[in-house]
Design a protein around this motif. Structure first.
Motif, PDB file in Angstrom:
ATOM      1  N   GLY A 115       0.804  -1.209   0.000  1.00  0.00           N
ATOM      2  CA  GLY A 115       0.000   0.000   0.000  1.00  0.00           C
ATOM      3  C   GLY A 115       0.838   1.261   0.000  1.00  0.00           C
ATOM      4  N   GLU A 116       0.157   2.343  -0.309  1.00  0.00           N
ATOM      5  CA  GLU A 116       0.752   3.670  -0.226  1.00  0.00           C
ATOM      6  C   GLU A 116      -0.234   4.577   0.494  1.00  0.00           C
ATOM      7  OE1 GLU A 116       1.619   4.899  -4.218  1.00  0.00           O
ATOM      8  OE2 GLU A 116       2.848   3.116  -4.597  1.00  0.00           O
ATOM      9  N   ALA A 117       0.299   5.547   1.201  1.00  0.00           N
ATOM     10  CA  ALA A 117      -0.540   6.533   1.895  1.00  0.00           C
ATOM     11  C   ALA A 117       0.076   7.907   1.689  1.00  0.00           C
ATOM     12  CB  ALA A 117      -0.629   6.209   3.384  1.00  0.00           C
ATOM     13  N   ARG A 118      -0.794   8.924   1.762  1.00  0.00           N
ATOM     14  CA  ARG A 118      -0.348  10.308   1.646  1.00  0.00           C
ATOM     15  C   ARG A 118      -0.963  11.129   2.769  1.00  0.00           C
ATOM     16  NH1 ARG A 118      -2.026  10.302  -4.012  1.00  0.00           N
ATOM     17  NH2 ARG A 118      -3.620  11.760  -3.385  1.00  0.00           N
ATOM     18  N   HIS A 119      -0.221  12.139   3.185  1.00  0.00           N
ATOM     19  CA  HIS A 119      -0.772  13.070   4.163  1.00  0.00           C
ATOM     20  C   HIS A 119      -1.590  14.106   3.397  1.00  0.00           C
ATOM     21  CE1 HIS A 119      -0.986  16.142   7.306  1.00  0.00           C
ATOM     22  NE2 HIS A 119      -1.005  15.084   8.085  1.00  0.00           N
ATOM     23  N   THR A 120      -2.855  14.282   3.798  1.00  0.00           N
ATOM     24  CA  THR A 120      -3.762  15.227   3.147  1.00  0.00           C
ATOM     25  C   THR A 120      -4.219  16.257   4.169  1.00  0.00           C
ATOM     26  OG1 THR A 120      -5.808  14.052   3.699  1.00  0.00           O
ATOM     27  CG2 THR A 120      -4.611  13.294   1.737  1.00  0.00           C
ATOM     28  N   GLU A 121      -5.049  17.182   3.738  1.00  0.00           N
ATOM     29  CA  GLU A 121      -5.611  18.168   4.668  1.00  0.00           C
ATOM     30  C   GLU A 121      -6.425  17.496   5.766  1.00  0.00           C
ATOM     31  OE1 GLU A 121      -7.868  20.993   2.435  1.00  0.00           O
ATOM     32  OE2 GLU A 121      -6.115  21.748   1.368  1.00  0.00           O
ATOM     33  N   ALA A 122      -6.982  16.331   5.479  1.00  0.00           N
ATOM     34  CA  ALA A 122      -7.793  15.604   6.453  1.00  0.00           C
ATOM     35  C   ALA A 122      -6.963  14.623   7.274  1.00  0.00           C
ATOM     36  CB  ALA A 122      -8.908  14.850   5.727  1.00  0.00           C
ATOM     37  N   GLY A 123      -5.646  14.584   7.064  1.00  0.00           N
ATOM     38  CA  GLY A 123      -4.777  13.634   7.756  1.00  0.00           C
ATOM     39  C   GLY A 123      -4.284  12.570   6.784  1.00  0.00           C
ATOM     40  N   TRP A 124      -3.710  11.515   7.306  1.00  0.00           N
ATOM     41  CA  TRP A 124      -3.186  10.440   6.469  1.00  0.00           C
ATOM     42  C   TRP A 124      -4.336   9.637   5.866  1.00  0.00           C
ATOM     43  CZ3 TRP A 124       1.682   9.672   4.852  1.00  0.00           C
ATOM     44  CH2 TRP A 124       2.676  10.403   5.496  1.00  0.00           C
ATOM     45  N   ARG A 125      -4.192   9.310   4.591  1.00  0.00           N
ATOM     46  CA  ARG A 125      -5.187   8.508   3.886  1.00  0.00           C
ATOM     47  C   ARG A 125      -4.470   7.533   2.959  1.00  0.00           C
ATOM     48  NH1 ARG A 125      -7.667  10.665   7.307  1.00  0.00           N
ATOM     49  NH2 ARG A 125      -9.672  11.740   7.180  1.00  0.00           N
ATOM     50  N   LEU A 126      -5.098   6.390   2.736  1.00  0.00           N
ATOM     51  CA  LEU A 126      -4.574   5.388   1.811  1.00  0.00           C
ATOM     52  C   LEU A 126      -4.755   5.883   0.380  1.00  0.00           C
ATOM     53  CD1 LEU A 126      -6.192   2.289   3.544  1.00  0.00           C
ATOM     54  CD2 LEU A 126      -3.753   2.920   3.591  1.00  0.00           C
ATOM     55  N   SER A 127      -3.710   5.794  -0.420  1.00  0.00           N
ATOM     56  CA  SER A 127      -3.795   6.213  -1.811  1.00  0.00           C
ATOM     57  C   SER A 127      -3.729   5.031  -2.777  1.00  0.00           C
ATOM     58  CB  SER A 127      -2.690   7.225  -2.145  1.00  0.00           C
ATOM     59  OG  SER A 127      -1.412   6.690  -1.848  1.00  0.00           O
ATOM     60  N   ARG A 128      -3.252   3.902  -2.312  1.00  0.00           N
ATOM     61  CA  ARG A 128      -3.208   2.702  -3.149  1.00  0.00           C
ATOM     62  C   ARG A 128      -3.092   1.470  -2.272  1.00  0.00           C
ATOM     63  NH1 ARG A 128      -2.560   1.183  -8.222  1.00  0.00           N
ATOM     64  NH2 ARG A 128      -1.387  -0.677  -8.758  1.00  0.00           N
ATOM     65  N   LEU A 129      -3.880   0.460  -2.606  1.00  0.00           N
ATOM     66  CA  LEU A 129      -3.754  -0.864  -2.003  1.00  0.00           C
ATOM     67  C   LEU A 129      -3.722  -1.879  -3.130  1.00  0.00           C
ATOM     68  CD1 LEU A 129      -6.299  -0.759   0.973  1.00  0.00           C
ATOM     69  CD2 LEU A 129      -3.803  -0.624   1.089  1.00  0.00           C
ATOM     70  N   SER A 130      -2.773  -2.782  -3.073  1.00  0.00           N
ATOM     71  CA  SER A 130      -2.631  -3.818  -4.079  1.00  0.00           C
ATOM     72  C   SER A 130      -2.552  -5.164  -3.362  1.00  0.00           C
ATOM     73  CB  SER A 130      -1.361  -3.569  -4.903  1.00  0.00           C
ATOM     74  OG  SER A 130      -1.189  -4.575  -5.851  1.00  0.00           O
ATOM     75  N   PHE A 131      -3.375  -6.109  -3.787  1.00  0.00           N
ATOM     76  CA  PHE A 131      -3.491  -7.407  -3.132  1.00  0.00           C
ATOM     77  C   PHE A 131      -2.960  -8.502  -4.054  1.00  0.00           C
ATOM     78  CE2 PHE A 131      -6.493  -4.527  -1.389  1.00  0.00           C
ATOM     79  CZ  PHE A 131      -6.568  -4.818  -0.039  1.00  0.00           C
ATOM     80  N   ARG A 132      -2.001  -9.291  -3.539  1.00  0.00           N
ATOM     81  CA  ARG A 132      -1.429 -10.396  -4.322  1.00  0.00           C
ATOM     82  C   ARG A 132      -1.769 -11.703  -3.618  1.00  0.00           C
ATOM     83  NH1 ARG A 132       4.063 -12.458  -4.078  1.00  0.00           N
ATOM     84  NH2 ARG A 132       4.533 -10.588  -2.862  1.00  0.00           N
TER      85      ARG A 132
END
Length: 144
Positions: A115-132
């Motif tokens: 996964g990837e996460a980014r800090h946004t105005e609303a706080g940290w949020r997930l930006s990508r999840l990849s399932f293998r």
């Protein structure tokens, strides 16, 4: 402390799949507007429609339970990567499961999650999840 908060996003995602109403507020609390989730069988891009996408996938089962490991988080400023293991148990609807239907009662999977996460105005949020998918036992639900 920041890494723990980022890891909690993934833990919250796993837990809420099983016992909460998935709606737009759920999606906004977890995902960036442009977030992507990529599963072996399908994917969805954008927070808009994210709840409906997940609810539709989960409706193929009577109940689910997702057991995720604690995420390993690497933070670099306002971005982070996550890695975790996930074991998911999916209980088939009674009309699909033996003895009424043809499927074994459970479909269980072992999955590696990136996964990837980014800090946004609303706080940290997930930006990508990849399932293998690493392994599976039982049968997936029949096609709708």
């Amino acid at each position: 402390m920041v890494r723990a908060g980022i890891a909690d996003l993934l833990s919250r995602y796993f837990v809420t799949l099983d016992d909460e109403e998935l709606d737009d507020a759920w999606a906004r609390s977890l995902f960036t507007r442009d977030a992507a989730v990529v599963f072996p069988m399908s994917e969805h891009v954008g927070a808009e429609g994210m709840a409906e996408y997940h609810a539709a996938a989960l409706s193929a089962f009577a109940v689910t339970q997702h057991h995720g490991s604690r995420a390993v988080v690497e933070q670099d400023g306002g971005r982070a990567t996550l890695r975790a293991n996930l074991i998911s148990t999916h209980v088939h609807h009674a009309h699909h499961a033996q003895p009424v239907g043809e499927l074994p009662p459970l479909f269980t999977t072992g999955t590696f999650v990136d996964g990837e996460a980014r800090h946004t105005e609303a706080g940290w949020r997930l930006s990508r999840l990849s399932f293998r998918l690493l392994w599976a036992q039982g049968s997936p639900p029949p096609k709708a």
